[in-house]
Design a protein around this motif. Structure first.
Motif, PDB file in Angstrom:
ATOM      1  N   VAL A  77       0.854  -1.185   0.000  1.00 36.69           N
ATOM      2  CA  VAL A  77       0.000   0.000   0.000  1.00 36.69           C
ATOM      3  C   VAL A  77       0.887   1.230   0.000  1.00 36.69           C
ATOM      4  O   VAL A  77       1.873   1.294   0.749  1.00 36.69           O
ATOM      5  N   ILE A  78       0.550   2.212  -0.844  1.00 34.69           N
ATOM      6  CA  ILE A  78       1.281   3.483  -0.894  1.00 34.69           C
ATOM      7  C   ILE A  78       0.314   4.619  -0.592  1.00 34.69           C
ATOM      8  O   ILE A  78      -0.756   4.714  -1.200  1.00 34.69           O
ATOM      9  N   PHE A  79       0.691   5.467   0.353  1.00 36.50           N
ATOM     10  CA  PHE A  79      -0.005   6.726   0.592  1.00 36.50           C
ATOM     11  C   PHE A  79       0.820   7.806  -0.107  1.00 36.50           C
ATOM     12  O   PHE A  79       1.984   8.018   0.260  1.00 36.50           O
ATOM     13  N   GLY A  80       0.237   8.488  -1.103  1.00 36.16           N
ATOM     14  CA  GLY A  80       1.107   9.443  -1.759  1.00 36.16           C
ATOM     15  C   GLY A  80       0.497  10.234  -2.890  1.00 36.16           C
ATOM     16  O   GLY A  80      -0.639  10.020  -3.298  1.00 36.16           O
ATOM     17  N   CYS A  81       1.312  11.183  -3.364  1.00 38.34           N
ATOM     18  CA  CYS A  81       1.099  12.041  -4.536  1.00 38.34           C
ATOM     19  C   CYS A  81       0.250  13.274  -4.204  1.00 38.34           C
ATOM     20  O   CYS A  81      -0.729  13.195  -3.466  1.00 38.34           O
ATOM     21  N   TYR A  82       0.642  14.370  -4.794  1.00 36.51           N
ATOM     22  CA  TYR A  82      -0.133  15.611  -4.711  1.00 36.51           C
ATOM     23  C   TYR A  82      -0.570  16.023  -6.112  1.00 36.51           C
ATOM     24  O   TYR A  82      -1.736  15.936  -6.458  1.00 36.51           O
ATOM     25  N   MET A  83       0.349  16.414  -6.970  1.00 37.92           N
ATOM     26  CA  MET A  83      -0.022  16.823  -8.318  1.00 37.92           C
ATOM     27  C   MET A  83      -0.566  15.644  -9.121  1.00 37.92           C
ATOM     28  O   MET A  83      -0.118  14.506  -8.960  1.00 37.92           O
ATOM     29  N   ALA A 288      -7.091  14.671   4.597  1.00 35.43           N
ATOM     30  CA  ALA A 288      -7.340  13.462   3.796  1.00 35.43           C
ATOM     31  C   ALA A 288      -6.224  12.443   3.992  1.00 35.43           C
ATOM     32  O   ALA A 288      -6.483  11.231   4.060  1.00 35.43           O
ATOM     33  N   ALA A 289      -4.973  12.911   4.082  1.00 26.12           N
ATOM     34  CA  ALA A 289      -3.855  12.002   4.330  1.00 26.12           C
ATOM     35  C   ALA A 289      -3.992  11.330   5.696  1.00 26.12           C
ATOM     36  O   ALA A 289      -3.653  10.142   5.856  1.00 26.12           O
ATOM     37  N   TYR A 290      -4.506  12.075   6.667  1.00 20.48           N
ATOM     38  CA  TYR A 290      -4.703  11.525   8.016  1.00 20.48           C
ATOM     39  C   TYR A 290      -5.797  10.468   8.032  1.00 20.48           C
ATOM     40  O   TYR A 290      -5.583   9.329   8.466  1.00 20.48           O
ATOM     41  N   PHE A 291      -6.988  10.823   7.510  1.00 22.43           N
ATOM     42  CA  PHE A 291      -8.094   9.869   7.666  1.00 22.43           C
ATOM     43  C   PHE A 291      -7.916   8.648   6.778  1.00 22.43           C
ATOM     44  O   PHE A 291      -8.354   7.550   7.148  1.00 22.43           O
ATOM     45  N   GLN A 292      -7.255   8.794   5.617  1.00 18.87           N
ATOM     46  CA  GLN A 292      -7.103   7.615   4.758  1.00 18.87           C
ATOM     47  C   GLN A 292      -6.187   6.577   5.388  1.00 18.87           C
ATOM     48  O   GLN A 292      -6.363   5.367   5.169  1.00 18.87           O
TER      49      GLN A 292
END
Length: 388
Positions: A77-83, A288-292
């Protein structure tokens, strides 16, 4: 014997480069959530271990580092990316290896990957509300300015459609600047804005360039109270960087602002600041990064595994009480039911919520199949709201 091996998870946010300010907030929100999960016993006694690399805002680096996380670090699992350009660079990697990307950023919609969970706002959860609010309160003659990559181009296309549906709606200009834009780039833009005299400016400028736009806008004498910049991307992180003076009076559409008065939100912010201090400004992408991350942990507890085939069914339809309110992962499109809000920066440099925030979450419609303006107007919190 129970499995006690640590669980590696990818954290793919830039801490240097043009979008470092906002992506650092996403990275630290993820670390914060991981720390909370581990303090509560982890996942069936197993500790989450973040594997973090800095892609420096470059799409090719996101792709290479995602591959490295999967092949060398054992990440599922990857948490990531903005653009959006960076998300699009990572999607082929997670699809090839049957892994999962959690993407905590508002984006342009018109996309679906079975290997992505989209936790930021889709266009019917921020663009539609912003167009409706701004045209009702300020007018429909709009000047559009964005950075030169996918998200601003697509967001301006969507906003143009909304604006041109309004009587008298007109796009006065559509300009793009590099992510590495300088003061000189924005001086020419704000002079053109002043000459064309729009009702409002729609900005999808991101990263360090945001500060330069707002400062140039103030320096040329544009009045934010009468001709505000309306944005989907300017958050508390960018306001903290530019200073409240340049930001005052400008407007943002997002599901989350740190000024949400709920006990749950304020307690979450207090815990974060106790651990990390005041350097990071909580914002829409932070939340969103926190809750995901918590959402992933709950789903993995239920699945007993972070393997894609086991984990995904436990994510789809899952609800979580996030700082913005209760959110739900939509089983049909992998996007998230969110709570749209409109807020304006006050004299203290904080966002004051001026519309939205109803108890009912808005169902994500990334392809804009239904008419978003009508759905916003029919919601109980879409009556007339004060400005300023």
């Amino acid at each position: 014997m129970a499995n006690t091996d640590p669980i590696p998870v990818g954290v793919l946010f830039s801490t240097s480069g043009a979008t470092a300010t906002i992506e650092r907030s996403q990275a630290f929100a993820t670390f914060f959530a991981i720390a909370e999960i581990n303090a509560a016993g982890g996942i069936a006694g197993r500790e989450l271990v973040p594997v973090h690399y800095d892609p420096q805002g470059m799409p090719q680096q996101y792709q290479l580092l995602a591959e490295r996380m999967i092949r060398e670090d054992g990440v599922n699992v990857i948490f990531g990316c903005y653009m959006s350009s960076t998300r699009k660079a990572v999607i082929p990697v997670v699809e090839k290896w049957r892994k999962l990307l959690f993407y905590p950023t508002p984006y342009e919609g018109f996309e679906f990957s079975p290997h992505v969970i989209y936790t930021g706002a889709a266009p019917n959860q921020n663009s539609a509300q912003l167009a409706d609010y701004m045209t009702r309160h300020f007018g429909a003659r709009v000047y559009m300015i964005g950075c030169d990559y996918i998200y601003p181009y697509e967001s301006n296309r969507i906003m143009s459609d909304f604006i041109l549906e309004v009587p008298g709606g007109k796009k006065l200009a559509e300009r793009y600047v590099p992510l590495t834009a300088t003061e000189k780039d924005f001086l020419a833009v704000v002079r053109d804005i002043k000459a064309k005299s729009p009702d409002f400016v729609f900005s999808t400028v991101v990263g360090q360039a945001t500060r330069l736009l707002y400062q140039a806008y103030a320096e040329i004498g544009m009045d934010a109270q009468h001709t505000p910049i309306a944005s989907l991307t300017t958050s508390e992180a960018e306001v903290a960087e530019m200073g409240g003076g340049a930001a005052q009076g400008h407007i943002t559409s997002a599901p989350y602002f740190q000024s949400i008065a709920s006990t749950e939100n304020q307690a979450c912010i207090a815990r974060f600041r106790q651990q990390y201090g005041n350097e990071i400004a909580p914002n829409m992408a932070w939340e969103a990064a926190y809750f995901q991350t918590h959402l992933f942990a709950e789903a993995m507890r239920a699945a007993g595994s972070d393997q894609y085939d086991a984990l995904l069914p436990q994510l789809l339809g899952r609800a979580f009480d996030a700082p913005q309110g209760r959110i739900v992962i939509d089983a049909g499109n992998h996007h998230t039911r969110l709570h749209p809000r409109i807020a304006r920066v006050n004299a203290a440099g904080q966002f004051e919520i001026i519309a939205g925030g109803g108890a009912a979450a808005v169902i994500p419609d990334p392809y804009l199949v239904t008419h978003p303006g009508a759905s916003w107007n029919n919601l109980p919190y879409a009556a007339e709201y004060r400005v300023g």
